[in-house]
Design a protein around this motif. Structure first.
Motif, mmCIF file in Angstrom:
data_model
loop_
_atom_site.group_PDB
_atom_site.id
_atom_site.type_symbol
_atom_site.label_atom_id
_atom_site.label_comp_id
_atom_site.label_asym_id
_atom_site.label_seq_id
_atom_site.Cartn_x
_atom_site.Cartn_y
_atom_site.Cartn_z
ATOM 1 N N GLN A 7 0.825 -1.210 0.000
ATOM 2 C CA GLN A 7 0.000 0.000 0.000
ATOM 3 C C GLN A 7 0.861 1.264 0.000
ATOM 4 O O GLN A 7 0.586 2.219 -0.735
ATOM 5 N N ALA A 17 2.428 1.587 -3.467
ATOM 6 C CA ALA A 17 1.418 1.883 -4.482
ATOM 7 C C ALA A 17 1.059 3.365 -4.510
ATOM 8 O O ALA A 17 0.769 3.923 -5.578
ATOM 9 N N GLU A 50 3.439 5.138 -6.807
ATOM 10 C CA GLU A 50 3.606 4.622 -8.168
ATOM 11 C C GLU A 50 2.261 4.547 -8.894
ATOM 12 O O GLU A 50 1.733 3.466 -9.153
ATOM 13 N N THR A 87 1.703 2.260 -12.107
ATOM 14 C CA THR A 87 1.792 0.801 -11.984
ATOM 15 C C THR A 87 0.505 0.304 -11.357
ATOM 16 O O THR A 87 -0.019 0.924 -10.435
ATOM 17 N N ARG A 88 -0.008 -0.794 -11.868
ATOM 18 C CA ARG A 88 -1.246 -1.360 -11.339
ATOM 19 C C ARG A 88 -0.922 -2.400 -10.261
ATOM 20 O O ARG A 88 -0.079 -3.269 -10.465
ATOM 21 N N PHE A 89 -1.618 -2.305 -9.151
ATOM 22 C CA PHE A 89 -1.431 -3.231 -8.038
ATOM 23 C C PHE A 89 -2.753 -3.955 -7.765
ATOM 24 O O PHE A 89 -3.822 -3.337 -7.769
ATOM 25 N N PHE A 119 -5.929 -0.536 -3.171
ATOM 26 C CA PHE A 119 -5.829 -1.311 -4.407
ATOM 27 C C PHE A 119 -6.916 -2.395 -4.380
ATOM 28 O O PHE A 119 -7.396 -2.797 -3.314
#
Length: 254
Positions: A158, A161, A164, A167-169, A192
């Motif tokens: 977390q 994320a 960033e 970027t997909r989490f 996410f």
């Protein structure tokens, strides 16, 4: 397997008929010839020198073999992550916080156990890995409610994320109580998407041998690598930065 928007019929296994064999008691003939009932050893008799604890050792051995067999069946098909350089396996799975019920959809085309391929699922209550990723790098983290290190790993995820956005989490919960899972998501403040893989089908497809397992994919998405132990924030941040550019053409992901 049932997709998140379809049903699958199952054929019950056929019953195997029992076969009976008959044989004559060898002591019966002796009784008939001599007229004297044949003496049989008591049921509790054991060979001279045999330990009275031998039966216990035998029972333990049988139970141990049964446990090994069961564990082998439960982990059949699991490896050490998706090989680097391969496309990220597509999936559609219910959002843990939604009311959508069903198993994960792993179909890459129609009629593979689901009416709709995973990438074709449009239900907003489901996570569609194809739509989630697009042309961006992807991080897929696997965890379990009963595995504290994997839960703590999502807290680290977390924090990374938030820094960033390109970027997909996504996190995938393997089995567990869904109500408790929703409570955990709220308590930790994870933003996410979290999928509920109630039968651990995605975990098996991604070769999850231990938790936490994290799969990192370049844009495409193409698998770069997988890790199978907790990562601190610095290491996780470095892994994310490494997948933000696709590797040179013709070279596999490291």
């Amino acid at each position: 397997m049932t997709d998140v928007d379809g049903e699958t019929s199952r054929t019950p296994p056929k019953e195997i008929p029992a076969h009976w064999a008959h044989r004559q008691d060898p002591d019966l003939g002796a009784e008939q010839e001599s007229g004297t009932p044949a003496r049989k050893p008591p049921v509790s008799a054991r060979p001279p020198g045999a330990s009275k604890y031998g039966w216990f050792v035998g029972v333990v051995a049988v139970l141990l073999l049964a446990y090994i067999s069961l564990n082998t069946l439960n982990t059949k098909g699991l490896g050490r992550g998706v090989p680097a350089g391969q496309p990220l396996p597509p999936f559609a799975v219910p959002l843990a916080t939604s009311n959508l019920d069903g198993d994960a959809n792993l179909a890459v085309r129609a009629n593979q156990g689901a009416r709709t391929p995973a990438c074709g699922v449009r239900d907003p209550r489901a996570i569609n890995s194809c739509r989630l990723a697009g042309k961006l790098p992807v991080v897929v983290a696997f965890f379990s409610l009963k595995n504290d290190p994997s839960v703590r790993q999502l807290d680290v995820l977390q924090r990374v994320a938030r820094r960033e956005p390109q970027t997909r989490f996504v996190a995938i919960a393997l089995r567990g109580d869904r109500k408790k899972l929703r409570e955990l998501i709220r308590a930790h403040g994870w933003t996410f998407p979290v999928g509920y893989d109630r039968s651990a089908d995605i975990g098996a497809r991604y070769g999850v041998p231990d938790l936490p397992t994290i799969t990192f994919a370049y844009p495409g998405p193409v698998v770069a690598r997988s890790t199978f132990r907790p990562l601190d924030e610095g290491r996780l941040d470095a892994e994310v930065r490494a997948i933000q550019q696709r590797p040179p053409r013709g070279r596999p992901a490291p």
